[in-house]
Scaffold this motif. Sequence first.
Motif, PDB file in Angstrom:
ATOM      1  N   HIS A  63       7.905  -3.457   0.407  1.00 16.34           N
ATOM      2  CA  HIS A  63       7.993  -3.501  -1.051  1.00 16.34           C
ATOM      3  C   HIS A  63       7.435  -4.824  -1.568  1.00 16.34           C
ATOM      4  O   HIS A  63       6.672  -4.861  -2.545  1.00 16.34           O
ATOM      5  N   GLY A  64       7.787  -5.911  -0.896  1.00 11.92           N
ATOM      6  CA  GLY A  64       7.278  -7.205  -1.301  1.00 11.92           C
ATOM      7  C   GLY A  64       5.774  -7.306  -1.152  1.00 11.92           C
ATOM      8  O   GLY A  64       5.087  -7.858  -2.019  1.00 11.92           O
ATOM      9  N   VAL A  65       5.247  -6.765  -0.060  1.00 10.06           N
ATOM     10  CA  VAL A  65       3.801  -6.800   0.172  1.00 10.06           C
ATOM     11  C   VAL A  65       3.067  -5.991  -0.893  1.00 10.06           C
ATOM     12  O   VAL A  65       2.047  -6.433  -1.436  1.00 10.06           O
ATOM     13  N   ASN A  66       3.573  -4.813  -1.201  1.00  8.76           N
ATOM     14  CA  ASN A  66       2.900  -3.951  -2.175  1.00  8.76           C
ATOM     15  C   ASN A  66       2.953  -4.523  -3.592  1.00  8.76           C
ATOM     16  O   ASN A  66       1.982  -4.439  -4.346  1.00  8.76           O
ATOM     17  N   GLU A  67       4.090  -5.116  -3.944  1.00  3.01           N
ATOM     18  CA  GLU A  67       4.223  -5.697  -5.283  1.00  3.01           C
ATOM     19  C   GLU A  67       3.518  -7.055  -5.356  1.00  3.01           C
ATOM     20  O   GLU A  67       2.826  -7.353  -6.314  1.00  3.01           O
ATOM     21  N   ASP A  68       3.746  -7.865  -4.335  1.00  2.00           N
ATOM     22  CA  ASP A  68       3.107  -9.173  -4.196  1.00  2.00           C
ATOM     23  C   ASP A  68       3.187 -10.013  -5.465  1.00  2.00           C
ATOM     24  O   ASP A  68       2.195 -10.567  -5.938  1.00  2.00           O
ATOM     25  N   SER A  69       4.383 -10.090  -6.031  1.00  2.00           N
ATOM     26  CA  SER A  69       4.591 -10.927  -7.210  1.00  2.00           C
ATOM     27  C   SER A  69       5.573 -12.027  -6.858  1.00  2.00           C
ATOM     28  O   SER A  69       6.448 -11.852  -5.992  1.00  2.00           O
ATOM     29  N   ALA A  70       5.443 -13.167  -7.535  1.00  2.00           N
ATOM     30  CA  ALA A  70       6.336 -14.295  -7.264  1.00  2.00           C
ATOM     31  C   ALA A  70       7.791 -13.910  -7.490  1.00  2.00           C
ATOM     32  O   ALA A  70       8.684 -14.329  -6.747  1.00  2.00           O
ATOM     33  N   ALA A  71       8.030 -13.079  -8.507  1.00  5.38           N
ATOM     34  CA  ALA A  71       9.405 -12.686  -8.827  1.00  5.38           C
ATOM     35  C   ALA A  71      10.020 -11.857  -7.702  1.00  5.38           C
ATOM     36  O   ALA A  71      11.183 -12.048  -7.329  1.00  5.38           O
ATOM     37  N   VAL A  72       9.238 -10.930  -7.156  1.00  7.89           N
ATOM     38  CA  VAL A  72       9.749 -10.072  -6.077  1.00  7.89           C
ATOM     39  C   VAL A  72      10.002 -10.889  -4.819  1.00  7.89           C
ATOM     40  O   VAL A  72      11.046 -10.747  -4.160  1.00  7.89           O
ATOM     41  N   TRP A  73       9.075 -11.771  -4.463  1.00  5.73           N
ATOM     42  CA  TRP A  73       9.263 -12.589  -3.266  1.00  5.73           C
ATOM     43  C   TRP A  73      10.481 -13.501  -3.412  1.00  5.73           C
ATOM     44  O   TRP A  73      11.238 -13.698  -2.460  1.00  5.73           O
ATOM     45  N   GLU A  74      10.688 -14.048  -4.609  1.00  8.25           N
ATOM     46  CA  GLU A  74      11.842 -14.920  -4.827  1.00  8.25           C
ATOM     47  C   GLU A  74      13.144 -14.123  -4.767  1.00  8.25           C
ATOM     48  O   GLU A  74      14.155 -14.603  -4.235  1.00  8.25           O
ATOM     49  N   GLU A  75      13.103 -12.902  -5.289  1.00  7.89           N
ATOM     50  CA  GLU A  75      14.287 -12.042  -5.212  1.00  7.89           C
ATOM     51  C   GLU A  75      14.640 -11.747  -3.758  1.00  7.89           C
ATOM     52  O   GLU A  75      15.814 -11.773  -3.372  1.00  7.89           O
ATOM     53  N   ASP A 107       9.679  -5.498  18.697  1.00  7.32           N
ATOM     54  CA  ASP A 107       8.551  -6.383  18.991  1.00  7.32           C
ATOM     55  C   ASP A 107       7.418  -6.155  17.998  1.00  7.32           C
ATOM     56  O   ASP A 107       6.854  -7.103  17.442  1.00  7.32           O
ATOM     57  N   GLU A 108       7.068  -4.884  17.800  1.00 12.08           N
ATOM     58  CA  GLU A 108       5.986  -4.566  16.876  1.00 12.08           C
ATOM     59  C   GLU A 108       6.350  -4.953  15.449  1.00 12.08           C
ATOM     60  O   GLU A 108       5.499  -5.427  14.685  1.00 12.08           O
ATOM     61  N   ALA A 109       7.613  -4.747  15.075  1.00 12.47           N
ATOM     62  CA  ALA A 109       8.041  -5.047  13.713  1.00 12.47           C
ATOM     63  C   ALA A 109       7.878  -6.525  13.387  1.00 12.47           C
ATOM     64  O   ALA A 109       7.670  -6.892  12.222  1.00 12.47           O
ATOM     65  N   MET A 110       7.956  -7.397  14.402  1.00 13.84           N
ATOM     66  CA  MET A 110       7.738  -8.817  14.149  1.00 13.84           C
ATOM     67  C   MET A 110       6.362  -9.063  13.556  1.00 13.84           C
ATOM     68  O   MET A 110       6.169  -9.978  12.754  1.00 13.84           O
ATOM     69  N   LEU A 111       5.400  -8.235  13.941  1.00 14.77           N
ATOM     70  CA  LEU A 111       4.036  -8.431  13.461  1.00 14.77           C
ATOM     71  C   LEU A 111       3.900  -8.113  11.980  1.00 14.77           C
ATOM     72  O   LEU A 111       2.951  -8.571  11.334  1.00 14.77           O
ATOM     73  N   GLN A 112       4.831  -7.351  11.426  1.00 20.75           N
ATOM     74  CA  GLN A 112       4.807  -7.091   9.988  1.00 20.75           C
ATOM     75  C   GLN A 112       4.992  -8.381   9.200  1.00 20.75           C
ATOM     76  O   GLN A 112       4.520  -8.500   8.065  1.00 20.75           O
ATOM     77  N   GLN A 113       5.658  -9.352   9.798  1.00 18.46           N
ATOM     78  CA  GLN A 113       5.937 -10.600   9.097  1.00 18.46           C
ATOM     79  C   GLN A 113       4.670 -11.385   8.785  1.00 18.46           C
ATOM     80  O   GLN A 113       4.670 -12.245   7.894  1.00 18.46           O
ATOM     81  N   LEU A 114       3.579 -11.090   9.483  1.00 22.60           N
ATOM     82  CA  LEU A 114       2.316 -11.772   9.210  1.00 22.60           C
ATOM     83  C   LEU A 114       1.834 -11.493   7.792  1.00 22.60           C
ATOM     84  O   LEU A 114       1.005 -12.226   7.255  1.00 22.60           O
ATOM     85  N   ALA A 115       2.360 -10.449   7.157  1.00 24.92           N
ATOM     86  CA  ALA A 115       1.956 -10.091   5.799  1.00 24.92           C
ATOM     87  C   ALA A 115       2.554 -11.001   4.748  1.00 24.92           C
ATOM     88  O   ALA A 115       2.265 -10.863   3.562  1.00 24.92           O
ATOM     89  N   ARG A 116       3.396 -11.975   5.149  1.00 32.11           N
ATOM     90  CA  ARG A 116       4.088 -12.815   4.157  1.00 32.11           C
ATOM     91  C   ARG A 116       3.221 -13.888   3.508  1.00 32.11           C
ATOM     92  O   ARG A 116       3.253 -13.968   2.269  1.00 32.11           O
ATOM     93  N   PRO A 117       2.716 -14.854   4.194  1.00 28.73           N
ATOM     94  CA  PRO A 117       2.461 -14.963   5.630  1.00 28.73           C
ATOM     95  C   PRO A 117       3.513 -15.827   6.341  1.00 28.73           C
ATOM     96  O   PRO A 117       4.231 -16.595   5.716  1.00 28.73           O
ATOM     97  N   VAL A 118       3.515 -15.714   7.673  1.00 28.74           N
ATOM     98  CA  VAL A 118       4.403 -16.523   8.510  1.00 28.74           C
ATOM     99  C   VAL A 118       3.835 -16.488   9.921  1.00 28.74           C
ATOM    100  O   VAL A 118       3.153 -15.527  10.303  1.00 28.74           O
ATOM    101  N   PHE A 119       4.063 -17.535  10.677  1.00 21.19           N
ATOM    102  CA  PHE A 119       3.726 -17.514  12.104  1.00 21.19           C
ATOM    103  C   PHE A 119       4.827 -16.752  12.836  1.00 21.19           C
ATOM    104  O   PHE A 119       5.993 -16.817  12.459  1.00 21.19           O
TER     105      PHE A 119
END
Length: 301
Positions: free
Chosen positions: A78-90, A208-220
């Motif tokens: 949801h955060g990736v699709n919306e990609d708004s500062a408000a959603v990420w902060e929420e 393990d695979e789900a960890m790779l979704q975090q790259l969409a934030r981004p994050v190491f």
Amino acid sequence: MILVALDANHMRGAPVSMLIELRDRGVRLCVTALTLQELWARAQRDNTRTAFDRRIAKLAELLDPAAPLLAAGSVLMHGVNEDSAAVWEEMATHGRELWSIWSKAATMSDAEWKRYADASEQGINEIADPHVAYYKQTRETIRRLRREGRLTTTAQRFRADLFEQFQSTGTARAATRLDAYHRVAALRAARFAFSNDHGDPDPNDVEDEAMLQQLARPVFVATDDRRLIADVDGSGSTEAPWVRRLADFFGDDLPSGTPWDSPVATFTRRPAREALELHSQIKAQCDTKHPRPPSDATPPT
């Protein structure tokens, strides 16, 4: 300062001295909700609450206060699709609120602790069960087509088709940012479908695979899981430099920007044996610099 998400193995067992040193160097450490659920459910299955509670309490001292717990799964999407500062902060606020509760696992009554453990088990199964069923169904389809002489694809072609299918299931933004996740998922599904293995897929592969979704934030993503690292590198994803071993974060060759739009011109991962030696060296240095308090040390036998 970079944000680093610890995988389940590191969340459970990364040397505390190394985590302290990374924190002191300005690295922002965090975990994901799915990883925490995995460890909580496992602690109940293995009857290791005391060890789990102690580890969570220690992590509470080390994780980044602004983003200790990252959303996963549908919430992250949801955060990736919306990609708004408000959603990420929420989402960040919700993560902090959850961590403020979950990080105090040691203070919970047995009933409350078990309630969270049961919910964690249910959450993991809701993600893992469809994944395992899909793998098995796909393998049976491939084998049936082969028996009937109607198999017209190869493992490589099937993998490419799966990747295109995964990429088309969401928004263009999600497809771009989930490149590594989709490529590794396609690689593993195709390999399993065309294998001669008669066993079930490993449910742990889901986390393990789900960890790779975090790259969409981004994050190491911090992982020393050899299979996951090999599959990330073998997938051909340009996001591979953002999936690193814990010892890598003590170096100065980390990429900048974001995983999806900052391709690294050249990236060669350190061989496994060399990486293990480096990890041991760094751990020894960190153990000397940050010795365990007497209260944390293992009593003599």
